[in-house]
Design a protein around this motif. Structure first.
Motif, PDB file in Angstrom:
ATOM      1  N   ASN A   1      22.903 -10.270 -12.489  1.00 21.42           N
ATOM      2  CA  ASN A   1      21.821  -9.299 -12.368  1.00 21.42           C
ATOM      3  C   ASN A   1      20.914  -9.735 -11.222  1.00 21.42           C
ATOM      4  O   ASN A   1      21.177 -10.736 -10.563  1.00 21.42           O
ATOM      5  N   GLN A   2      19.848  -9.001 -10.964  1.00 20.69           N
ATOM      6  CA  GLN A   2      19.041  -9.278  -9.781  1.00 20.69           C
ATOM      7  C   GLN A   2      18.329 -10.620  -9.845  1.00 20.69           C
ATOM      8  O   GLN A   2      17.886 -11.139  -8.816  1.00 20.69           O
ATOM      9  N   ASP A   3      18.242 -11.206 -11.030  1.00 14.61           N
ATOM     10  CA  ASP A   3      17.597 -12.510 -11.159  1.00 14.61           C
ATOM     11  C   ASP A   3      18.606 -13.645 -11.312  1.00 14.61           C
ATOM     12  O   ASP A   3      18.218 -14.802 -11.521  1.00 14.61           O
ATOM     13  N   SER A   4      19.908 -13.340 -11.228  1.00 19.60           N
ATOM     14  CA  SER A   4      20.930 -14.370 -11.434  1.00 19.60           C
ATOM     15  C   SER A   4      20.935 -15.404 -10.325  1.00 19.60           C
ATOM     16  O   SER A   4      21.116 -16.596 -10.559  1.00 19.60           O
ATOM     17  N   ILE A   5      20.748 -14.951  -9.085  1.00 22.10           N
ATOM     18  CA  ILE A   5      20.814 -15.846  -7.936  1.00 22.10           C
ATOM     19  C   ILE A   5      19.412 -16.348  -7.606  1.00 22.10           C
ATOM     20  O   ILE A   5      18.501 -15.567  -7.386  1.00 22.10           O
ATOM     21  N   LYS A   6      19.256 -17.655  -7.586  1.00 25.31           N
ATOM     22  CA  LYS A   6      17.959 -18.267  -7.279  1.00 25.31           C
ATOM     23  C   LYS A   6      17.803 -18.581  -5.790  1.00 25.31           C
ATOM     24  O   LYS A   6      16.700 -18.526  -5.254  1.00 25.31           O
ATOM     25  N   SER A   7      18.908 -18.950  -5.133  1.00 24.03           N
ATOM     26  CA  SER A   7      18.873 -19.271  -3.706  1.00 24.03           C
ATOM     27  C   SER A   7      20.131 -18.739  -3.049  1.00 24.03           C
ATOM     28  O   SER A   7      21.225 -18.845  -3.612  1.00 24.03           O
ATOM     29  N   LEU A   8      19.974 -18.180  -1.860  1.00 27.13           N
ATOM     30  CA  LEU A   8      21.097 -17.677  -1.070  1.00 27.13           C
ATOM     31  C   LEU A   8      21.095 -18.369   0.285  1.00 27.13           C
ATOM     32  O   LEU A   8      20.093 -18.340   0.999  1.00 27.13           O
ATOM     33  N   ILE A   9      22.215 -19.004   0.622  1.00 30.07           N
ATOM     34  CA  ILE A   9      22.394 -19.628   1.927  1.00 30.07           C
ATOM     35  C   ILE A   9      23.604 -18.963   2.567  1.00 30.07           C
ATOM     36  O   ILE A   9      24.659 -18.876   1.939  1.00 30.07           O
ATOM     37  N   TYR A  10      23.466 -18.488   3.797  1.00 32.96           N
ATOM     38  CA  TYR A  10      24.591 -17.783   4.402  1.00 32.96           C
ATOM     39  C   TYR A  10      24.614 -18.023   5.906  1.00 32.96           C
ATOM     40  O   TYR A  10      23.610 -18.357   6.538  1.00 32.96           O
ATOM     41  N   PHE A  11      25.803 -17.861   6.484  1.00 31.10           N
ATOM     42  CA  PHE A  11      26.043 -18.011   7.917  1.00 31.10           C
ATOM     43  C   PHE A  11      26.656 -16.702   8.382  1.00 31.10           C
ATOM     44  O   PHE A  11      27.713 -16.297   7.886  1.00 31.10           O
ATOM     45  N   THR A  12      26.026 -16.037   9.322  1.00 26.21           N
ATOM     46  CA  THR A  12      26.484 -14.714   9.721  1.00 26.21           C
ATOM     47  C   THR A  12      26.296 -14.508  11.210  1.00 26.21           C
ATOM     48  O   THR A  12      25.523 -15.229  11.856  1.00 26.21           O
ATOM     49  N   GLU A  13      27.004 -13.509  11.762  1.00 24.29           N
ATOM     50  CA  GLU A  13      26.796 -13.167  13.156  1.00 24.29           C
ATOM     51  C   GLU A  13      25.409 -12.557  13.330  1.00 24.29           C
ATOM     52  O   GLU A  13      24.838 -12.015  12.379  1.00 24.29           O
ATOM     53  N   PRO A  14      24.846 -12.626  14.520  1.00 30.63           N
ATOM     54  CA  PRO A  14      23.508 -12.057  14.742  1.00 30.63           C
ATOM     55  C   PRO A  14      23.494 -10.545  14.515  1.00 30.63           C
ATOM     56  O   PRO A  14      24.527  -9.886  14.499  1.00 30.63           O
ATOM     57  N   ASN A  15      22.297 -10.016  14.338  1.00 34.40           N
ATOM     58  CA  ASN A  15      22.090  -8.582  14.198  1.00 34.40           C
ATOM     59  C   ASN A  15      22.818  -7.998  12.988  1.00 34.40           C
ATOM     60  O   ASN A  15      23.390  -6.911  13.054  1.00 34.40           O
ATOM     61  N   SER A  16      22.798  -8.752  11.889  1.00 29.55           N
ATOM     62  CA  SER A  16      23.389  -8.260  10.633  1.00 29.55           C
ATOM     63  C   SER A  16      22.292  -7.821   9.676  1.00 29.55           C
ATOM     64  O   SER A  16      22.315  -8.130   8.486  1.00 29.55           O
ATOM     65  N   GLU A  17      21.301  -7.088  10.204  1.00 32.82           N
ATOM     66  CA  GLU A  17      20.152  -6.711   9.395  1.00 32.82           C
ATOM     67  C   GLU A  17      20.535  -5.868   8.189  1.00 32.82           C
ATOM     68  O   GLU A  17      19.907  -5.951   7.137  1.00 32.82           O
ATOM     69  N   ASP A  18      21.563  -5.025   8.348  1.00 37.09           N
ATOM     70  CA  ASP A  18      21.972  -4.163   7.243  1.00 37.09           C
ATOM     71  C   ASP A  18      22.393  -4.990   6.030  1.00 37.09           C
ATOM     72  O   ASP A  18      21.990  -4.707   4.895  1.00 37.09           O
ATOM     73  N   PHE A  19      23.210  -6.009   6.287  1.00 33.59           N
ATOM     74  CA  PHE A  19      23.667  -6.838   5.175  1.00 33.59           C
ATOM     75  C   PHE A  19      22.509  -7.628   4.578  1.00 33.59           C
ATOM     76  O   PHE A  19      22.372  -7.719   3.357  1.00 33.59           O
ATOM     77  N   VAL A  20      21.674  -8.210   5.435  1.00 36.25           N
ATOM     78  CA  VAL A  20      20.544  -8.997   4.944  1.00 36.25           C
ATOM     79  C   VAL A  20      19.607  -8.122   4.108  1.00 36.25           C
ATOM     80  O   VAL A  20      19.126  -8.532   3.050  1.00 36.25           O
TER      81      VAL A  20
END
Length: 613
Positions: free
Chosen positions: A359-378
């Motif tokens: 659920n929306q509170d399940s994840i406490k921290s998110l660490i990710y590596f992505t290509e630049p300009n991925s605002e939609d996903f973020v």
């Protein structure tokens, strides 16, 4: 049990050409572990000629009613690791490290009776807490290591106060075991390590009743088998590629799932990423002033759930018109910025992140590596988990290393040119928001108010031509107009919220263009900034004894530097291990927010960010 969600996704991209400078510093990072289900967690001592009772007296023993499985994190199976885990469940060394009373013995492999490795007592408070247990009584255990598997066998019991000669309570064996098991299930931290435990209850290893039991106290015969997972990070810095590959080989040989970040100039990096249980990416190397070649290997262990790969195509036609803020309402929500929603369009998330059991509170921290300009996903991941702390690194350019603009690796060593990898932690040690360090900037203006803007263009400051004010300030302070300048936006508490580079200006229109698509809050002031250097130093303490909370360090810099203490240590040693820190760098920046409830913004200037898990 702690869970990590491994994130993999593919995002379409436009190929471009770049001219890059190359440095001689390397980074290699691992994350996530799933225990091998087929491995042996412990062996029943009885068929080997041993016993599930220790030897307290020549004729009686105490039940070994808790087992820490050999499938636990390797650190937990060490002497120091057992102490760290014990601290997380409320135990510590005996009062003043003094032991009064006889030692006990155990035969776990059929090779005879061996003395206990350690005895630990319940700690009622941080300092001298076990002294009160020695006086008042409470829980305690003796630990024995099974040499054939490495598992810990514990004789756990609750005892009476010292006036009653520390006799075991009625039902004290069951009570002590259950108390330790329940605290282990809750999870906890010890000496900078965070532990999460799963428990399996086993019948039949110990005969129920009081036959052969010390003090003739009956017990139910149940044994709690604990599998303890350690949320530990670390970074190894070395001076040779051979050392880097040596460290990587140790991780590669394990059965755990891994997320790896490898600096892009690492020779033969593909061999490190070739495992079926490995995902990863290439990031920027660090520099040192006097060490020619520095390599780093970072790692963390913890169980994981979920893998996914997703593709989507960005369609700019659906972005709509840019908003006009020339008639900004000063009473508008101050959390809404100039560029809110400009490119924030929701995209479909993989089923593993978009459905049960998260659920929306399940994840406490998110660490990710992505290509630049991925605002939609973020933007979408922020909507899905609005309260999670987030820190993402923009992948650097890698056309000369791999032929791809950016480089990611999926299971089996498949190299792709764009996408996202990462993990989400369902537990946290620290609730602190991410921190951003903007060291090295100096202002050359007062704090000004944005009174007219559109898109990434500032038109008026304090109701006057913005660009002309900038030119006047440059002349007044005798600053070279060919240098780079920045705009800093401030939080209510006076701290810097964001810094963006000024890309161009038009004095006739008053326009100042910024290198961003992210928010700049009109309710807060802005200030013109300059910077003397084009490098950012990551502060790393190379002292092996230093323990700290698990930390992610992301550096946005054209020339990321390691700290002088670490550089000095590397001059004298071939390999430095930094406990509990996961350190990565990119010339293209990172995205995060010091307020987890706000959508992360893209930092493309010299800075560093820190997130405590």
């Amino acid at each position: 049990m702690i869970k990590l969600v491994l994130l993999l996704t593919l995002i379409s991209q436009i190929a471009r050409s770049f001219v890059l400078d190359y440095e001689q510093l390397y980074s290699f990072t691992s994350y996530a572990k799933i225990p091998d289900e087929d491995s042996v967690g412990y062996l029943d001592p009885r068929p080997l000629g041993g016993s599930m009772l220790d030897q307290a007296t020549p004729f009686f023993g105490e039940p070994l009613n808790v087992i820490i499985s050999a499938n636990s994190d390797p650190h937990v199976l060490s002497n120091q690791g057992l102490l760290d885990f014990a601290k997380s469940v409320g135990f510590a060394a005996e009062c003043l490290n003094l032991h009064i009373g006889g030692k006990q013995f155990a035969n776990l492999d059929g090779h005879g009776w061996f003395k206990e490795n350690i005895e630990l007592r319940q700690s009622y408070f941080p300092y001298f807490g076990t002294c009160w247990e020695s006086y008042q009584g409470g829980n305690h255990f003796r630990a024995f290591r099974q040499s054939s598997t490495g598992a810990w066998f514990l004789a756990v019991s609750k005892e009476k106060k010292i006036k009653e000669r520390h006799k075991i309570l009625e039902d004290g064996y069951n009570l002590g075991r259950d108390d330790l098991a329940s605290k282990a299930l809750l999870g906890g931290s010890g000496n900078g390590y965070s532990f999460r435990t799963s428990i399996e209850w086993i019948d039949g290893l110990i005969e129920p009743g009081s036959n052969g039991i010390n003090h003739h106290i009956p017990q139910d015969g149940r044994v709690a088998v604990l599998t303890v997972h350690n949320m530990r990070l670390g970074t190894f810095f070395t001076k040779s590629a051979e050392q880097l590959h040596k460290q990587a080989t140790g991780l590669k040989s394990s059965s755990s799932n891994k997320l790896l970040s490898i600096s892009k100039n690492t020779p033969n990096f593909a061999t490190i990423l070739s495992s079926d249980n490995t995902i990863g990416c290439l990031t920027d190397p660090f520099k040192a002033r006097s060490v020619d070649d520095v390599y780093s290997l970072s790692g963390r262990n913890a169980p994981t759930v979920g893998r996914w790969i997703r593709k989507h195509v960005i369609d700019d036609d659906e972005l709509g018109e840019l908003p006009d803020f020339s008639k900004w309402d000063k009473n508008s929500d101050p959390s809404v910025g100039i560029w809110s929603g400009r490119r924030s369009r929701s995209v479909a998330l993989p089923q593993q992140l978009d459905g049960d059991p998260l659920n929306q509170d399940s994840i406490k921290s998110l660490i990710y590596f992505t290509e630049p300009n991925s605002e939609d996903f973020v933007h979408t991941i922020h909507q899905r988990f609005p309260h999670a702390k987030k820190l993402g690194l923009a992948l650097p350019h890698t056309p000369f290393e791999t032929g791809f603009v950016h480089t990611l690796s999926f299971p089996g060593g498949a190299i792709v040119g764009g996408g996202l990898v990462g993990f989400g932690s369902t537990e946290e040690n620290k609730t602190d928001a991410p921190n951003i360090n903007f060291e090295g900037y100096s202002p050359f203006s007062d704090v000004l108010k944005v009174t007219n803007a559109s898109g990434n263009i500032i038109l008026m400051l304090n109701n006057a031509n913005a660009c002309r004010q900038l030119l006047e300030l440059l002349n007044k302070n005798r600053i070279d107009k060919e240098d780079e300048y920045y705009v800093a936006a401030y939080n209510d508490n006076g701290s810097i919220k964001t810094i963006h580079r000024i890309t161009s200006g038009d004095p006739s229109r008053g326009a100042i263009a910024l290198d961003t698509t992210d928010d700049l809050t009109l309710a807060h002031g802005i200030q013109f900034m300059k910077r003397q250097t084009t490098s950012t130093q990551v502060q790393v303490d190379p002292t092996p004894a230093v323990t700290k909370s698990p930390t992610i360090n992301a550096v946005s810099s054209r020339h990321p530097l390691i700290s002088l203490p670490l550089e000095d240590a590397l001059v004298a040693q071939d390999c430095i291990h930094i406990e509990n820190e996961f350190i990565v760098a990119s010339e293209l920046g990172f995205n995060t927010s010091t307020n987890p409830k706000q959508t992360p913004w893209s930092c493309k200037v010299e800075a560093s960010a820190k997130l405590l898990l």
